[in-house]
Design a protein around this motif. Sequence first.
Motif, PDB file in Angstrom:
ATOM      1  N   SER A   3       0.827  -1.208   0.000  1.00  0.00           N
ATOM      2  CA  SER A   3       0.000   0.000   0.000  1.00  0.00           C
ATOM      3  C   SER A   3       0.864   1.262   0.000  1.00  0.00           C
ATOM      4  O   SER A   3       0.473   2.287  -0.573  1.00  0.00           O
TER       5      SER A   3
ATOM      6  N   THR B 220      -7.577   4.632  -3.837  1.00  0.00           N
ATOM      7  CA  THR B 220      -6.882   3.595  -3.089  1.00  0.00           C
ATOM      8  C   THR B 220      -6.841   2.310  -3.907  1.00  0.00           C
ATOM      9  O   THR B 220      -7.407   2.236  -4.999  1.00  0.00           O
TER      10      THR B 220
ATOM     11  N   ASN C 178       0.653   7.125  -6.587  1.00  0.00           N
ATOM     12  CA  ASN C 178      -0.758   7.424  -6.812  1.00  0.00           C
ATOM     13  C   ASN C 178      -0.949   8.858  -7.315  1.00  0.00           C
ATOM     14  O   ASN C 178      -0.502   9.819  -6.693  1.00  0.00           O
TER      15      ASN C 178
ATOM     16  N   THR D 151     -12.283   4.472  -4.328  1.00  0.00           N
ATOM     17  CA  THR D 151     -12.009   5.895  -4.105  1.00  0.00           C
ATOM     18  C   THR D 151     -12.693   6.386  -2.841  1.00  0.00           C
ATOM     19  O   THR D 151     -13.901   6.207  -2.665  1.00  0.00           O
TER      20      THR D 151
ATOM     21  N   TYR E 119       2.040   1.753  -3.531  1.00  0.00           N
ATOM     22  CA  TYR E 119       0.918   2.208  -4.350  1.00  0.00           C
ATOM     23  C   TYR E 119       0.677   3.698  -4.151  1.00  0.00           C
ATOM     24  O   TYR E 119       0.530   4.458  -5.121  1.00  0.00           O
ATOM     25  N   MET E 120       0.633   4.136  -2.883  1.00  0.00           N
ATOM     26  CA  MET E 120       0.335   5.539  -2.608  1.00  0.00           C
ATOM     27  C   MET E 120       1.458   6.463  -3.077  1.00  0.00           C
ATOM     28  O   MET E 120       1.208   7.599  -3.481  1.00  0.00           O
TER      29      MET E 120
END
Length: 272
Positions: free
Chosen positions: A213, A245, A220, A249, A216-217
Motif C-alpha cells: 500500500s 486507493t 498514486n 475511491t 501504491y500511494m
Amino acid sequence: MALAALVAAPVLSAAPALADSAKVGAIYDISFSGMSFAQGKLSLVIDGSAYSAKVAMRPASLARIFSSEKVDAQAAGWLKGGSVLPTRYTMEASNSEKSSSVRMDLASGTLKSVSADPPTKPHRDVVPVQSKHWKGVLDPVSAVVMPVRSVEDATGPAACARTLPIFDGWTRFDVPLTYQGTKTVETKSYKGTVVVCSARWVPVSGHKRNKESVRYMQNNRALEAWLAPIPGTTLLVPYRVSVGTMRGTLVVEATDLKITGPTVTAVTTTAD
C-alpha cells in the motif's frame, strides 16, 4: 483523516485583510466507492493570531451495522508571518475491537513530545522517525486550514502553492499540492468558487519501505483537494478531498459549510 482533511495549516500577520475573528462549521459526507459510510464534522475558530479546531467522525446510519469507528481530534496554535505553528494536538479513535490515541506538544513548529498508543513496533523495514523529522511539522487537524498572502490569491494558483509536512504520531509524510483550476459549488449555507488542487503522498519516515500500500500511494496520482476561501480572511479550508486507493475511491465532501465573521452575514458568495 489526515489526508482527507487537507481530510486532511491556519493568520498571516502580514495580511491586513485577515479578519480579527471567524468561525467555520462544516459537515462532510465520507464515502468509499460511492457508498456513504461516515459523517465528518469540522469546527474552526480564528481569534486574532490564534486558532483552534476540532474534527469528529461518526459512522453513517446504515454503516453502523458494519462499523462502530469513531474519531475525535483537536488542535490549537498560532499563526505568524504566513506560518502555522501548532502547540498541541490530541486524537482518540475507537471501534468495537480496538482503540488508538495520540497526544503531541509543539513549540515554534517543532515537536517537543509525542505519545502514541499503540506504539510503533520495531521492524527492520520501518523507516525510523528521527528528530530532524520533527521540525516544521503540522498535525493532521492543523493542516486543514491553509493561508495565502492576499484575498486575490485565495482563488488562484497561490492557494495550491504549498507542501503540507504532516506528522500523525506514527508517520511523517508530505502532501504537495499543485493548482488545477477552479469550480463553483453550492451548499445550503455556502456558495462560491473553490480552488482545485492535485495532491501527492510522499512518505518521509515511520512507514514500511516495502509495504504494497505504501508503494501504491507513492505512485498514486488519483489525489485531489478542493479548497474553499473563508471570506474576510486570507485562509482556505477543504471543501472536497478524494483519494484513490487500491480498493476504490475515498471521498470527503462538504454537505454544509457555515462561516461567520465580521464580513459574513448569510449565504456567502465569493468571486465566480
